[in-house]
Design a protein around this motif. Structure first.
Motif, short mmCIF file in Angstrom:
data_model
loop_
_atom_site.label_atom_id
_atom_site.label_comp_id
_atom_site.label_asym_id
_atom_site.label_seq_id
_atom_site.Cartn_x
_atom_site.Cartn_y
_atom_site.Cartn_z
N ARG A 169 -2.94 4.07 -3.86
CA ARG A 169 -1.96 3.53 -4.81
C ARG A 169 -1.42 2.21 -4.26
O ARG A 169 -0.93 2.14 -3.14
CB ARG A 169 -0.83 4.54 -5.00
CG ARG A 169 0.26 4.14 -5.97
CD ARG A 169 1.32 5.24 -5.99
NE ARG A 169 2.46 4.90 -6.82
CZ ARG A 169 2.57 5.20 -8.10
NH1 ARG A 169 1.60 5.86 -8.70
NH2 ARG A 169 3.65 4.85 -8.79
N ILE A 170 -1.50 1.17 -5.08
CA ILE A 170 -1.05 -0.16 -4.68
C ILE A 170 -0.08 -0.69 -5.72
O ILE A 170 -0.31 -0.58 -6.92
CB ILE A 170 -2.25 -1.13 -4.53
CG1 ILE A 170 -3.21 -0.63 -3.44
CG2 ILE A 170 -1.78 -2.54 -4.20
CD1 ILE A 170 -4.45 -1.48 -3.29
N ARG A 171 0.98 -1.30 -5.24
CA ARG A 171 2.01 -1.85 -6.12
C ARG A 171 2.13 -3.37 -5.89
O ARG A 171 2.15 -3.84 -4.75
CB ARG A 171 3.36 -1.20 -5.86
CG ARG A 171 4.51 -1.79 -6.71
CD ARG A 171 5.85 -1.15 -6.38
NE ARG A 171 5.83 0.27 -6.71
CZ ARG A 171 6.11 0.76 -7.92
NH1 ARG A 171 6.43 -0.08 -8.91
NH2 ARG A 171 6.08 2.05 -8.15
N ILE B 203 0.87 -1.17 0.00
CA ILE B 203 0.00 0.00 0.00
C ILE B 203 0.92 1.23 0.00
O ILE B 203 1.44 1.63 1.04
CB ILE B 203 -0.93 0.02 1.24
CG1 ILE B 203 -1.61 -1.35 1.43
CG2 ILE B 203 -1.94 1.14 1.12
CD1 ILE B 203 -2.52 -1.77 0.31
N GLU B 204 1.14 1.82 -1.17
CA GLU B 204 2.08 2.94 -1.27
C GLU B 204 1.47 4.25 -0.80
O GLU B 204 2.16 5.12 -0.28
CB GLU B 204 2.59 3.08 -2.70
CG GLU B 204 3.51 1.94 -3.12
CD GLU B 204 4.24 2.26 -4.40
OE1 GLU B 204 3.80 3.16 -5.14
OE2 GLU B 204 5.27 1.60 -4.67
N HIS B 205 0.16 4.41 -1.03
CA HIS B 205 -0.48 5.65 -0.59
C HIS B 205 -1.97 5.40 -0.46
O HIS B 205 -2.57 4.62 -1.21
CB HIS B 205 -0.25 6.79 -1.59
CG HIS B 205 -0.72 8.12 -1.07
ND1 HIS B 205 -2.02 8.56 -1.22
CD2 HIS B 205 -0.06 9.09 -0.39
CE1 HIS B 205 -2.14 9.76 -0.65
NE2 HIS B 205 -0.96 10.10 -0.15
N SER B 206 -2.58 6.05 0.54
CA SER B 206 -4.01 5.92 0.74
C SER B 206 -4.52 7.16 1.43
O SER B 206 -4.13 7.45 2.56
CB SER B 206 -4.35 4.67 1.57
OG SER B 206 -5.75 4.57 1.75
N ASP C 206 2.44 1.86 3.40
CA ASP C 206 3.72 1.14 3.41
C ASP C 206 3.60 -0.31 3.89
O ASP C 206 4.61 -1.03 3.90
CB ASP C 206 4.76 1.86 4.26
CG ASP C 206 5.19 3.20 3.65
OD1 ASP C 206 5.13 3.30 2.41
OD2 ASP C 206 5.55 4.11 4.41
N ASP C 207 2.39 -0.74 4.28
CA ASP C 207 2.21 -2.14 4.65
C ASP C 207 2.41 -3.03 3.43
O ASP C 207 1.97 -2.70 2.32
CB ASP C 207 0.81 -2.39 5.23
CG ASP C 207 0.73 -2.06 6.71
OD1 ASP C 207 -0.37 -2.18 7.27
OD2 ASP C 207 1.78 -1.69 7.30
N ILE C 208 3.04 -4.17 3.65
CA ILE C 208 3.17 -5.19 2.60
C ILE C 208 2.24 -6.35 2.96
O ILE C 208 2.32 -6.89 4.06
CB ILE C 208 4.62 -5.67 2.47
CG1 ILE C 208 5.51 -4.51 1.99
CG2 ILE C 208 4.72 -6.85 1.50
CD1 ILE C 208 6.98 -4.88 1.91
N ILE C 209 1.37 -6.68 2.04
CA ILE C 209 0.37 -7.73 2.25
C ILE C 209 0.68 -8.91 1.34
O ILE C 209 0.90 -8.73 0.13
CB ILE C 209 -1.05 -7.21 1.95
CG1 ILE C 209 -1.34 -5.90 2.70
CG2 ILE C 209 -2.09 -8.28 2.27
CD1 ILE C 209 -1.36 -6.04 4.20
#
Length: 368
Positions: A362-364, A254-257, A312-315
């Motif tokens: 924004r999700i990467r 999660i790059e930005h929310s 910045d969480d990685i899921i």
């Protein structure tokens, strides 16, 4: 035969095959408490013989009459038994069996015709998939080759470009037609003749592939998706891969929310893109508002560990097709959530399913 005791005399009247009939004759000292014969006013004799079956007491004469009636009832049952035995012997030639066999023959012929017709359609579909897949791969390869050649001629490339081109080439290579990329999917909603369809199972690195509207954009060759509209509603995004067997991982960041509302999970590739897709019966997954979605309904997360999708969480998402289960792991909190999938509502193949509601979310997709 007579047996004497202090207060009673037991007389054996007669013996049946496995039964001995006893008559209890009360001593004269207990004459005042003797039972009357069950025949009532029709008999003045004492009820000295007790029937264990009907629990009544009879005099000797009526007890014998009672036993004869039981014998008559038994003979009726034996007669019915013999009649059934004869019927059972004739059952092998029952005409209804032939009728049912003829119905099965009709069902078989109709089924074979339907199966042959479906098989012909599937063969044509596979040929079409092959041609389409080759054309798609050729088009993507030519575009990539042109980009690489142009960058080389202009001496305009750096290390990140080389890594990106290598990944694209690996992705194209992994999607060459093979036994693992074409699957026959059974549809169990037809119990007599399961219907099947052909779908191409994209493999390799997961990428964002389709969006419902222009409210969201796919960027960086499918690695990033971002909400861009000021007035966007729930907007569905699908991944390019189809999952029907095995266990697969997808990692996202999660790059930005701007606001916390994000849905991550799966949907059936057979379900078209739609508004509020997370509420469809085929959608399974988790929402950052701490809700779980499955079978077209939502429920609050009742576990002690909240569903978190912060910036910045990685899921890590795990799609376990073999066990009909999906999992979500937040690598920051190390919290794992699991969800069983009903394939009647969410049939194979599955697709990575994201829903965004807010601009600038924004999700990467990361490498696994």
């Amino acid at each position: 035969m007579v047996y004497r005791r202090e207060s009673c005399i037991f007389i054996v009247l007669r013996r049946y095959e496995r039964e001995v009939i006893y008559i209890t004759i009360n001593n004269m000292s207990s004459y005042s408490t003797r039972k009357e014969c069950a025949k009532g006013t029709d008999c003045k004799q004492a009820g000295i013989a007790h029937c264990e079956g009907c629990t009544q007491a009879f005099c000797i004469k009526h007890f014998n009459d009672h036993r004869r009636l039981l014998d008559d009832d038994l003979n009726v049952i034996l007669s019915e038994y013999n009649d059934f035995k004869n019927t059972l012997t004739l059952e092998s030639s029952n005409p209804f069996v032939t009728i049912r066999l003829q119905e099965i023959d009709v069902w078989e012929n109709v089924s074979i015709e339907k199966i042959q017709q479906k098989a012909a359609e599937l063969r044509q579909e596979i040929v079409h998939v092959k041609v389409t897949q080759i054309e798609t791969l050729s088009s993507k390869f030519q575009a990539l080759a042109h980009q690489i050649q142009e960058s080389k001629e202009q001496d305009d490339f750096i290390e990140t470009d080389l890594h990106r081109w290598a990944r694209r080439l690996d992705d194209l290579r992994s999607n060459l037609i093979s036994p693992t990329t074409i699957a026959l999917n059974q549809h169990h909603h037809n119990p007599l003749i399961p219907n099947i369809s052909v779908s191409f199972l994209w493999t390799g690195n997961e990428l964002f592939d389709r969006v419902l509207s222009n409210d969201v954009q796919i960027e960086q060759d499918g690695e990033v998706v971002e909400g861009v509209s000021f007035f966007m509603m729930s907007n569905e995004i699908r991944g390019k891969n189809n999952y029907a067997f095995g266990c697969h991982k997808v990692r996202v960041q999660i790059e930005h929310s701007s606001k916390q509302w994000t849905f991550l999970g799966i949907n059936s590739a057979l379900t078209p893109l739609q508004k509020s897709s997370h509420e469809s019966k085929s959608a399974y997954g988790w929402c950052s508002s701490d809700y779980i979605y499955s079978n077209g309904s939502s429920q609050a997360n009742k576990t002690k560990s909240p569903i978190e999708m912060n910036i910045d969480d990685i899921i890590t998402l795990i799609f376990d097709c073999d066990h009909r289960q999906i999992s979500m792991i937040n690598e920051r909190t190390d919290v794992k959530h699991e969800l069983m999938v009903d394939t009647n509502n969410c049939p194979f193949p599955w697709q990575f399913h994201v829903v965004l509601r807010n601009r600038c979310t924004r999700i990467r997709i990361l490498a696994t």
